[in-house]
Every structure is written in structure tokens, then in C-alpha cells.
Design a protein around this motif. Sequence first.
Motif, PDB file in Angstrom:
ATOM      1  N   ASN A  44       0.738  -1.676  -0.137  1.00  0.00           N
ATOM      2  CA  ASN A  44      -0.066   0.410  -0.327  1.00  0.00           C
ATOM      3  C   ASN A  44       0.920   1.083  -0.020  1.00  0.00           C
ATOM      4  OD1 ASN A  44       0.614  -1.149   3.129  1.00  0.00           O
ATOM      5  ND2 ASN A  44      -0.932   0.817   3.488  1.00  0.00           N
ATOM      6  N   TYR A  45       2.154   0.987  -0.642  1.00  0.00           N
ATOM      7  CA  TYR A  45       3.037   2.510  -0.150  1.00  0.00           C
ATOM      8  C   TYR A  45       2.607   3.127  -1.661  1.00  0.00           C
ATOM      9  CZ  TYR A  45       5.418   1.877   3.596  1.00  0.00           C
ATOM     10  OH  TYR A  45       6.060   1.911   4.965  1.00  0.00           O
ATOM     11  N   SER A  46       1.624   2.447  -2.206  1.00  0.00           N
ATOM     12  CA  SER A  46       1.267   3.643  -4.371  1.00  0.00           C
ATOM     13  C   SER A  46       0.736   4.680  -3.267  1.00  0.00           C
ATOM     14  CB  SER A  46       0.741   2.502  -4.292  1.00  0.00           C
ATOM     15  OG  SER A  46      -0.395   1.923  -4.263  1.00  0.00           O
ATOM     16  N   ILE A  59      -6.008   4.385   2.668  1.00  0.00           N
ATOM     17  CA  ILE A  59      -6.632   3.942   1.408  1.00  0.00           C
ATOM     18  C   ILE A  59      -6.294   2.324   1.537  1.00  0.00           C
ATOM     19  CG2 ILE A  59      -3.611   3.231   0.285  1.00  0.00           C
ATOM     20  CD1 ILE A  59      -4.350   3.436  -2.620  1.00  0.00           C
ATOM     21  N   ILE A  60      -5.784   1.215   2.671  1.00  0.00           N
ATOM     22  CA  ILE A  60      -5.796  -0.092   3.152  1.00  0.00           C
ATOM     23  C   ILE A  60      -7.325  -0.387   4.027  1.00  0.00           C
ATOM     24  CG2 ILE A  60      -4.558  -0.513   5.287  1.00  0.00           C
ATOM     25  CD1 ILE A  60      -4.142  -2.385   1.934  1.00  0.00           C
ATOM     26  N   HIS A  61      -7.730   0.839   4.519  1.00  0.00           N
ATOM     27  CA  HIS A  61      -8.987   1.194   5.006  1.00  0.00           C
ATOM     28  C   HIS A  61      -9.988   0.037   4.295  1.00  0.00           C
ATOM     29  CE1 HIS A  61     -12.093   1.541   7.903  1.00  0.00           C
ATOM     30  NE2 HIS A  61     -12.361   2.466   7.273  1.00  0.00           N
ATOM     31  N   ASP A  62      -9.893   1.395   2.886  1.00  0.00           N
ATOM     32  CA  ASP A  62     -11.300   1.691   2.450  1.00  0.00           C
ATOM     33  C   ASP A  62     -11.248   0.077   1.567  1.00  0.00           C
ATOM     34  OD1 ASP A  62     -11.534   4.121   3.036  1.00  0.00           O
ATOM     35  OD2 ASP A  62     -10.381   4.978   1.375  1.00  0.00           O
ATOM     36  N   THR A  81     -16.834  -5.933  -1.384  1.00  0.00           N
ATOM     37  CA  THR A  81     -16.572  -5.962  -3.144  1.00  0.00           C
ATOM     38  C   THR A  81     -15.093  -5.201  -3.656  1.00  0.00           C
ATOM     39  OG1 THR A  81     -19.035  -4.597  -3.515  1.00  0.00           O
ATOM     40  CG2 THR A  81     -17.184  -4.425  -5.502  1.00  0.00           C
ATOM     41  N   LEU A  82     -14.372  -3.570  -3.160  1.00  0.00           N
ATOM     42  CA  LEU A  82     -13.200  -3.796  -2.914  1.00  0.00           C
ATOM     43  C   LEU A  82     -12.122  -4.505  -2.646  1.00  0.00           C
ATOM     44  CD1 LEU A  82     -13.043  -0.253  -2.143  1.00  0.00           C
ATOM     45  CD2 LEU A  82     -13.304  -1.070  -4.495  1.00  0.00           C
ATOM     46  N   ARG A  83     -12.919  -5.562  -1.507  1.00  0.00           N
ATOM     47  CA  ARG A  83     -11.691  -6.554  -1.634  1.00  0.00           C
ATOM     48  C   ARG A  83     -11.245  -7.720  -2.668  1.00  0.00           C
ATOM     49  NH1 ARG A  83     -13.968  -6.947   3.176  1.00  0.00           N
ATOM     50  NH2 ARG A  83     -15.611  -8.763   3.215  1.00  0.00           N
ATOM     51  N   ARG A  84     -12.430  -8.393  -2.729  1.00  0.00           N
ATOM     52  CA  ARG A  84     -12.845  -9.081  -4.209  1.00  0.00           C
ATOM     53  C   ARG A  84     -12.377  -8.738  -5.181  1.00  0.00           C
ATOM     54  NH1 ARG A  84     -17.543  -9.574  -3.325  1.00  0.00           N
ATOM     55  NH2 ARG A  84     -18.657  -8.527  -4.812  1.00  0.00           N
ATOM     56  N   ARG A  85     -12.657  -7.751  -5.765  1.00  0.00           N
ATOM     57  CA  ARG A  85     -11.782  -6.933  -6.890  1.00  0.00           C
ATOM     58  C   ARG A  85     -10.506  -7.037  -6.435  1.00  0.00           C
ATOM     59  NH1 ARG A  85     -14.413  -1.389  -7.808  1.00  0.00           N
ATOM     60  NH2 ARG A  85     -16.152  -2.799  -8.020  1.00  0.00           N
ATOM     61  N   LEU A  86      -9.636  -7.181  -5.119  1.00  0.00           N
ATOM     62  CA  LEU A  86      -8.167  -6.539  -5.166  1.00  0.00           C
ATOM     63  C   LEU A  86      -8.072  -8.448  -5.766  1.00  0.00           C
ATOM     64  CD1 LEU A  86      -5.509  -5.851  -4.789  1.00  0.00           C
ATOM     65  CD2 LEU A  86      -5.935  -5.768  -1.825  1.00  0.00           C
ATOM     66  N   VAL A  87      -8.484  -8.656  -4.746  1.00  0.00           N
ATOM     67  CA  VAL A  87      -7.470 -10.404  -5.051  1.00  0.00           C
ATOM     68  C   VAL A  87      -8.421 -11.235  -6.546  1.00  0.00           C
ATOM     69  CG1 VAL A  87      -9.027 -13.130  -4.722  1.00  0.00           C
ATOM     70  CG2 VAL A  87      -9.043 -11.441  -2.571  1.00  0.00           C
ATOM     71  N   PHE A  97       1.196  -4.963   3.951  1.00  0.00           N
ATOM     72  CA  PHE A  97       0.305  -3.708   4.170  1.00  0.00           C
ATOM     73  C   PHE A  97       0.578  -3.063   5.491  1.00  0.00           C
ATOM     74  CE2 PHE A  97      -3.568  -6.240   2.093  1.00  0.00           C
ATOM     75  CZ  PHE A  97      -3.401  -5.608   0.436  1.00  0.00           C
ATOM     76  N   GLU A  98       0.906  -2.445   5.184  1.00  0.00           N
ATOM     77  CA  GLU A  98       1.401  -1.613   6.852  1.00  0.00           C
ATOM     78  C   GLU A  98       0.749  -0.146   6.794  1.00  0.00           C
ATOM     79  OE1 GLU A  98       5.351  -0.894   7.076  1.00  0.00           O
ATOM     80  OE2 GLU A  98       6.545  -2.195   5.417  1.00  0.00           O
ATOM     81  N   PHE A  99       0.622   0.467   8.115  1.00  0.00           N
ATOM     82  CA  PHE A  99      -0.299   0.925   9.152  1.00  0.00           C
ATOM     83  C   PHE A  99      -1.520   0.902   8.894  1.00  0.00           C
ATOM     84  CE2 PHE A  99       3.769   3.076   7.568  1.00  0.00           C
ATOM     85  CZ  PHE A  99       4.378   3.097   9.755  1.00  0.00           C
ATOM     86  N   VAL A 100      -2.282  -0.560   8.455  1.00  0.00           N
ATOM     87  CA  VAL A 100      -3.889  -0.986   9.209  1.00  0.00           C
ATOM     88  C   VAL A 100      -4.314  -0.590   9.703  1.00  0.00           C
ATOM     89  CG1 VAL A 100      -5.447  -2.850   8.681  1.00  0.00           C
ATOM     90  CG2 VAL A 100      -2.495  -2.989   6.916  1.00  0.00           C
ATOM     91  N   PRO A 101      -4.967  -0.080  10.191  1.00  0.00           N
ATOM     92  CA  PRO A 101      -5.883   0.728  11.019  1.00  0.00           C
ATOM     93  C   PRO A 101      -6.084  -0.928  12.477  1.00  0.00           C
ATOM     94  CG  PRO A 101      -6.437   1.542   9.583  1.00  0.00           C
ATOM     95  CD  PRO A 101      -5.361   0.935   9.607  1.00  0.00           C
ATOM     96  N   PRO A 102      -6.075  -0.588  13.924  1.00  0.00           N
ATOM     97  CA  PRO A 102      -6.026  -1.669  14.468  1.00  0.00           C
ATOM     98  C   PRO A 102      -7.453  -2.182  14.199  1.00  0.00           C
ATOM     99  CG  PRO A 102      -5.140  -0.370  15.610  1.00  0.00           C
ATOM    100  CD  PRO A 102      -4.947   0.826  14.569  1.00  0.00           C
ATOM    101  N   ALA A 103      -8.515  -0.624  14.373  1.00  0.00           N
ATOM    102  CA  ALA A 103      -9.807  -1.807  14.369  1.00  0.00           C
ATOM    103  C   ALA A 103      -9.961  -2.905  13.009  1.00  0.00           C
ATOM    104  CB  ALA A 103     -10.812  -0.290  14.010  1.00  0.00           C
ATOM    105  N   ASP A 104      -9.295  -2.302  12.042  1.00  0.00           N
ATOM    106  CA  ASP A 104      -9.888  -2.942  10.887  1.00  0.00           C
ATOM    107  C   ASP A 104      -9.147  -4.599  10.737  1.00  0.00           C
ATOM    108  OD1 ASP A 104     -10.726  -1.155   9.819  1.00  0.00           O
ATOM    109  OD2 ASP A 104      -9.028  -0.652   8.862  1.00  0.00           O
ATOM    110  N   ARG A 105      -8.524  -5.064  12.089  1.00  0.00           N
ATOM    111  CA  ARG A 105      -8.377  -6.545  12.483  1.00  0.00           C
ATOM    112  C   ARG A 105      -9.151  -7.618  11.882  1.00  0.00           C
ATOM    113  NH1 ARG A 105      -6.024 -10.025  17.089  1.00  0.00           N
ATOM    114  NH2 ARG A 105      -4.584  -8.699  17.471  1.00  0.00           N
TER     115      ARG A 105
END
Length: 316
Positions: A78-80, A87-90, A96-102, A121-129
Motif C-alpha cells: 500500500n505504498y502506492s 487507502i488500505i482501510h477503504d 466488493t473492493l476486497r473481491r476486486r483486489l483478489v 500492508f503497513e499502517f493498517v488501522p487496528p480496528a480493521d483486524r
Amino acid sequence: MSAERTSEFEVIALERLWFYVNVPDARSSFLQHLDKIDALVPFWFGVTQEGGLLDQSAPDVERTAKENDVPIIAIVHNYSDPQLGAIIHDLLVDATLRRRLVDSIEVVLASRSFAGVNIDFEFVPPADRPYLNAFMRELYSRLAPWFLVTISAPAKLSDDPQHPFSGAFSYAALGQYSHQVFILAYDEHFTVPGPIASIGFVRRVLDFALTEIPREKIKLGMAVYGYDWQEEGGFPETLSHAEAVARARRYGVPIIYDEQAQESTYTYTADGTRHIVWFEDARSFAVKLGLIRTLGLPGFAAWRLGQEDARIWGLI
């Protein structure tokens, strides 16, 4: 690979994985040491807001790897985007976006004949576990029959879901939804001077990881670089091994091998400011290799090609 006995565990010859970025020293090291690299893990694909991938690959390196039968485990990162966590949270929270990324990852791996993927993936918000777990479950379910699914995870000494940097990473879940977890047991010190990865720290990280992840799935993430801090701390300057040694020579100061940390260090003064340097070398690398064998782990992933002490290649 031939098997050999170490400690009470039976392990195959260590798998030697090396991270790669598109810079001249990394390319030069890769070309020199093709026969000692079991897989190349290049920092090549950044995620986009739409769930696509930004191709940052190096065609000549890709071609050389394939011509020499060096498998490629492509990093998706996610350094792009400057807003790493946003960006990684979204991407993670939207099914739908998860499936598109897969989908995007599957297309790249299949079309380029890559061996697998490394999720970084770095700096993923803790709540997004839970969403990171869901993404890895979906990725693993889709790709596992055909491709190697791996993830890089920050070093942890315990499971703290609220930790701002590592809280999103559940070792137990990631071990379940991947073939390999690269435990990045370095950057023990970053904003204050200290060892990059003292052997005591690495051992404690691995001891915890072994309570959460099957032994055969753990790759030790190893550093081969150094940091130069000003005495008062703050963000350090990253040094390759060659740069660290050259700097000590330039200022005429001795390099000291710290027996407790099992890592090299020195101090010097420039323009009235005291600096503290810690860095990895062949001796510290050998100590960590010994720990890998003692614990019966299958191998390592080293960050990164081009920064290493050249003597390391004689060890592996």
C-alpha cells in the motif's frame, strides 16, 4: 533438498528468500547471487483505490529470474498512495473492493507465471483486524490451490489488538489463511538509537509467533541494513552494510560488536553532533541463522538485496 537434524527438530535445508526493490545495488546483487536465492520477493505492485494494482515491476529482472528458474513471490503493498492507512482501510472494509483486489492479484500471478504473492500492508488501522482477516481468508481460498500465499507481519511480543502498528495483525488468523507468514523481526529500535534486531528480541518475537502459527509456516524476516541516529533520536538514516563500514572508517572510529545484542555498533561526531550507528553484518546474520535452525524454522526472508554484508553469501 536434503534434510539435516538440528536440535530436536527435523528441518530441510533453509529456504533463502530475498526482498527486492528497483534500485541498482539490488539488481547487481541479484545478478551476482542467483544460485543462492530460492525465491525473489520484489516490491512491485501497489494497490489502487479501485482494487487494482499499479505495476512497478522491472522487466529485465523478471526475465532474468524466469530464465534462471528463480521463483517470484510478488509483493502487493500500500505504498502506492501517500495515505497508507486510509487507502488500505477503504479497500479492506468494502467487500466488493476486497473481491476486486483478489481478482487483480489472481490475474497478475496467472498472466506473469509468478509463484505466489506476498501481502505487505503497513499502517493498517487496528480496528480493521477483522477485515484484514477476511481479505486473507478470501485470497487464500481463491489462490491456495495454485499459488503460494504469504503475508509479511510486524514483530510482536504478545497479541495487543489495540497496538497502533501491529494491532490489525492476528498471527493466529494469518497463519490459518496463508502458506507462510514472514515475521519481520527487525526495527526493534527506530525513533531512538539501539539495535536493529538484537538476538534476544528476535528470540522473544519467534517464541510468541510459535504459540500462534504452525512452525512450518514461519519465515524469519531478517534485516541486513543499519541505521544512523543523531544522539537525541528521531528518524534515522538507513545505511547499507558497506555504507556503515565506510562511515566508521571516514570518521576513524572503531566498530564494536555488542555481544549481548549480537550486532555491530559505533559512535562518531560530525559537525558537533554525536551519532549512534547500529548495523547488521555477517556475524549477526550467522547468529540468527543458528536460531532459525535451533527452532526448526524452514527459512528466512531478508530485507533487502544490495544492502547486505557480502560475506553473508558465504554463509548460505
